[in-house]
Design an enzyme around this catalytic site. Sequence first.
Site, PDB file in Angstrom:
ATOM      1  N   SER A 234      69.544 -60.243  83.065  1.00 16.34           N
ATOM      2  CA  SER A 234      68.456 -61.231  83.064  1.00 16.34           C
ATOM      3  C   SER A 234      68.823 -62.381  82.132  1.00 16.34           C
ATOM      4  O   SER A 234      69.126 -62.145  80.961  1.00 16.34           O
ATOM      5  CB  SER A 234      67.164 -60.595  82.569  1.00 16.34           C
ATOM      6  OG  SER A 234      66.830 -59.508  83.402  1.00 16.34           O
TER       7      SER A 234
ATOM      8  N   ARG B  94      62.880 -56.951  73.284  1.00 15.26           N
ATOM      9  CA  ARG B  94      64.236 -57.533  73.328  1.00 15.26           C
ATOM     10  C   ARG B  94      64.649 -58.139  71.986  1.00 15.26           C
ATOM     11  O   ARG B  94      65.333 -59.158  71.926  1.00 15.26           O
ATOM     12  CB  ARG B  94      64.377 -58.596  74.426  1.00 15.26           C
ATOM     13  CG  ARG B  94      64.228 -58.117  75.827  1.00 15.26           C
ATOM     14  CD  ARG B  94      65.275 -57.076  76.226  1.00 15.26           C
ATOM     15  NE  ARG B  94      64.809 -56.443  77.431  1.00 15.26           N
ATOM     16  CZ  ARG B  94      63.940 -55.417  77.443  1.00 15.26           C
ATOM     17  NH1 ARG B  94      63.559 -54.848  76.309  1.00 15.26           N
ATOM     18  NH2 ARG B  94      63.506 -54.915  78.554  1.00 15.26           N
TER      19      ARG B  94
ATOM     20  N   GLU C  74      68.019 -64.872  77.180  1.00 20.92           N
ATOM     21  CA  GLU C  74      68.187 -63.522  76.614  1.00 20.92           C
ATOM     22  C   GLU C  74      69.611 -63.323  76.073  1.00 20.92           C
ATOM     23  O   GLU C  74      69.771 -62.807  74.975  1.00 20.92           O
ATOM     24  CB  GLU C  74      67.866 -62.472  77.686  1.00 20.92           C
ATOM     25  CG  GLU C  74      67.952 -61.063  77.141  1.00 20.92           C
ATOM     26  CD  GLU C  74      67.808 -59.999  78.231  1.00 20.92           C
ATOM     27  OE1 GLU C  74      66.742 -59.939  78.853  1.00 20.92           O
ATOM     28  OE2 GLU C  74      68.768 -59.246  78.430  1.00 20.92           O
TER      29      GLU C  74
HETATM   30  C1  LIG Z   1      74.303 -56.566  85.411  1.00 15.31           C
HETATM   31  C2  LIG Z   1      73.597 -56.505  84.065  1.00 15.31           C
HETATM   32  C3  LIG Z   1      72.386 -55.847  83.931  1.00 15.31           C
HETATM   33  C4  LIG Z   1      71.733 -55.787  82.701  1.00 15.31           C
HETATM   34  N1  LIG Z   1      70.540 -55.131  82.620  1.00 15.31           N
HETATM   35  C5  LIG Z   1      69.898 -55.048  81.426  1.00 15.31           C
HETATM   36  C6  LIG Z   1      68.646 -54.367  81.325  1.00 15.31           C
HETATM   37  O1  LIG Z   1      68.124 -53.820  82.302  1.00 15.31           O
HETATM   38  N2  LIG Z   1      68.038 -54.324  80.118  1.00 15.31           N
HETATM   39  C7  LIG Z   1      68.591 -54.887  79.005  1.00 15.31           C
HETATM   40  O2  LIG Z   1      67.990 -54.801  77.930  1.00 15.31           O
HETATM   41  N3  LIG Z   1      69.780 -55.538  79.065  1.00 15.31           N
HETATM   42  C8  LIG Z   1      70.437 -55.635  80.251  1.00 15.31           C
HETATM   43  N4  LIG Z   1      71.633 -56.299  80.328  1.00 15.31           N
HETATM   44  C9  LIG Z   1      72.185 -56.938  79.132  1.00 15.31           C
HETATM   45  C10 LIG Z   1      73.255 -56.096  78.392  1.00 15.31           C
HETATM   46  O3  LIG Z   1      73.804 -55.132  79.235  1.00 15.31           O
HETATM   47  C11 LIG Z   1      72.693 -55.406  77.160  1.00 15.31           C
HETATM   48  O4  LIG Z   1      72.156 -56.347  76.281  1.00 15.31           O
HETATM   49  C12 LIG Z   1      73.791 -54.607  76.429  1.00 15.31           C
HETATM   50  O5  LIG Z   1      73.203 -53.813  75.412  1.00 15.31           O
HETATM   51  C13 LIG Z   1      74.856 -55.476  75.817  1.00 15.31           C
HETATM   52  O6  LIG Z   1      75.885 -54.616  75.365  1.00 15.31           O
HETATM   53  P1  LIG Z   1      77.358 -55.137  75.133  1.00 15.31           P
HETATM   54  O7  LIG Z   1      78.110 -54.049  74.473  1.00 15.31           O
HETATM   55  O8  LIG Z   1      77.913 -55.666  76.383  1.00 15.31           O
HETATM   56  O9  LIG Z   1      77.090 -56.304  74.082  1.00 15.31           O
HETATM   57  P2  LIG Z   1      77.879 -57.686  73.963  1.00 15.31           P
HETATM   58  O10 LIG Z   1      77.531 -58.546  75.122  1.00 15.31           O
HETATM   59  O11 LIG Z   1      79.312 -57.440  73.695  1.00 15.31           O
HETATM   60  O12 LIG Z   1      77.183 -58.290  72.664  1.00 15.31           O
HETATM   61  C14 LIG Z   1      75.818 -58.681  72.698  1.00 15.31           C
HETATM   62  C15 LIG Z   1      75.334 -58.973  71.276  1.00 15.31           C
HETATM   63  O13 LIG Z   1      75.340 -57.778  70.520  1.00 15.31           O
HETATM   64  C16 LIG Z   1      76.205 -57.920  69.388  1.00 15.31           C
HETATM   65  N5  LIG Z   1      76.875 -56.638  69.213  1.00 15.31           N
HETATM   66  C17 LIG Z   1      77.575 -55.933  70.141  1.00 15.31           C
HETATM   67  N6  LIG Z   1      78.014 -54.790  69.599  1.00 15.31           N
HETATM   68  C18 LIG Z   1      77.585 -54.768  68.306  1.00 15.31           C
HETATM   69  C19 LIG Z   1      77.725 -53.868  67.221  1.00 15.31           C
HETATM   70  N7  LIG Z   1      78.385 -52.709  67.334  1.00 15.31           N
HETATM   71  N8  LIG Z   1      77.151 -54.200  66.020  1.00 15.31           N
HETATM   72  C20 LIG Z   1      76.480 -55.370  65.864  1.00 15.31           C
HETATM   73  N9  LIG Z   1      76.319 -56.261  66.852  1.00 15.31           N
HETATM   74  C21 LIG Z   1      76.865 -55.964  68.063  1.00 15.31           C
HETATM   75  C22 LIG Z   1      77.152 -59.042  69.736  1.00 15.31           C
HETATM   76  O14 LIG Z   1      77.644 -59.685  68.565  1.00 15.31           O
HETATM   77  C23 LIG Z   1      76.234 -59.960  70.524  1.00 15.31           C
HETATM   78  O15 LIG Z   1      75.426 -60.703  69.645  1.00 15.31           O
HETATM   79  C24 LIG Z   1      72.308 -56.392  81.555  1.00 15.31           C
HETATM   80  C25 LIG Z   1      73.541 -57.052  81.695  1.00 15.31           C
HETATM   81  C26 LIG Z   1      74.179 -57.111  82.920  1.00 15.31           C
HETATM   82  C27 LIG Z   1      75.497 -57.813  83.045  1.00 15.31           C
END
Ligand SMILES: Cc1cc2nc3c(=O)[nH]c(=O)nc-3n(C[C@H](O)[C@H](O)[C@H](O)COP(=O)(O)OP(=O)(O)OC[C@H]3O[C@@H](n4cnc5c(N)ncnc54)[C@H](O)[C@@H]3O)c2cc1C
Length: 346
Positions: A239, A160, A338
């Site tokens: 999580s 992670r 996380e």
């Molecule tokens: C129901 C649910 C289930 C989930 N299950 C999992 C799982 O099984 N495993 C897991 O690992 N995660 C899980 N997650 C967490 C999440 O989905 C992941 O971390 C996902 O990759 C976040 O993507 P996002 O585009 O929503 O990022 P955001 O929430 O928009 O951003 C997260 C971080 O990434 C940065 N970021 C986003 N895009 C970029 C970019 N293009 N360049 C640089 N930085 C960037 C942001 O600045 C921030 O720091 C879950 C979340 C939810 C709500």
Amino acid sequence: MLVELDAPLAPLTTLRLGGPARRLVTATTDDEVIETVRAADAAGEPLLVIGGGSNLVIGDRGFAGTVLRIATTGFALDGTELELAAGEVWSEAVARAVDAGLAGIEFLAGIPGSAGATPVQNVGAYGQEVATGITEVVAYDRRAGETVVLSNEECEFSYRHSRFKADPERYVVLRVRFRLEDADGLSTAVRYAEVARTLGVEAGERVDLATAYKTVLGLRAGKGMVLDPADHDTWSAGSFFTNPVLTADQYAAFLARLGDRSAPAYPAPGECTKTSAAWLIDQAGFGKGYGTGPATLSTKHTLALTNRGAATTEDLLALAREIRDGVRTAFGVDLVNEPVMIGVAL
Ligand SMILES: Cc1cc2nc3c(=O)[nH]c(=O)nc-3n(C[C@H](O)[C@H](O)[C@H](O)COP(=O)(O)OP(=O)(O)OC[C@H]3O[C@@H](n4cnc5c(N)ncnc54)[C@H](O)[C@@H]3O)c2cc1C
């Protein structure tokens, strides 16, 4: 490029929490992304990059700067090489790769958010993580002021974590390149015991690719880990705590406090032991659905902190602190959040 002032951020997060952005820019091309980042950096303006908002806890006061929402598109498949634009919806990209008969990301089905965020925390689930399939990440380097291509090694992936998470002000991910596998309709090896049990196979076996994909989606849905606007158990950031990785000394102290209970334990790099945050939370007295306020634990999973509809970020953080402190008192283990915190801390 769409620019909005004093724009609400809560609807852009899966927790549906957080105050407004002073300025919200939605960029649909790499050039718009770079132009926005350069302008903010030149003006000394605070910048927050977001994708699907599924790993973010934004403070109730919002963000006093520019929020850049990456909405670029691009799914390019060349043999087993896949290039995704950062704004592509991750779960849709996984579905398309599986439809094309390619293995390597099938166990990451149903994870919300954008492709560009997957390298940030080395997204993983059910025995698979993106670090295994990523060959290169194309990013805009804010320090150098240019676009760079980082190899898998240069991304410094770990559990992670990555270079992008370690240095959040430096890189904006534009494109992610994967090498997938054409295994004649089979998945990669099943690594996760629960998946193997559900499929009725031994860990290490390969199974039908589409079946692997559907099985994971089913398991995730049963835990509230697939987004469903009608189900408050999915109004979460997934999580909320990472699984603690304990040094040998920390693990010995932990075992001493367990008495005759036995906790999940998995070997981790550096002679460390990883245990289960969900187990610790449950055993510390915080069962599924814990809480009576507007923020509670999910009724389907102890690791997800959820907004029941009327919560504020402070409500959610109060619950998170109560759980963190309860686990520390019961087991002497410090849980670490996380999701990325914006303008707030645990
Ligand atoms: C129901 C649910 C289930 C989930 N299950 C999992 C799982 O099984 N495993 C897991 O690992 N995660 C899980 N997650 C967490 C999440 O989905 C992941 O971390 C996902 O990759 C976040 O993507 P996002 O585009 O929503 O990022 P955001 O929430 O928009 O951003 C997260 C971080 O990434 C940065 N970021 C986003 N895009 C970029 C970019 N293009 N360049 C640089 N930085 C960037 C942001 O600045 C921030 O720091 C879950 C979340 C939810 C709500």
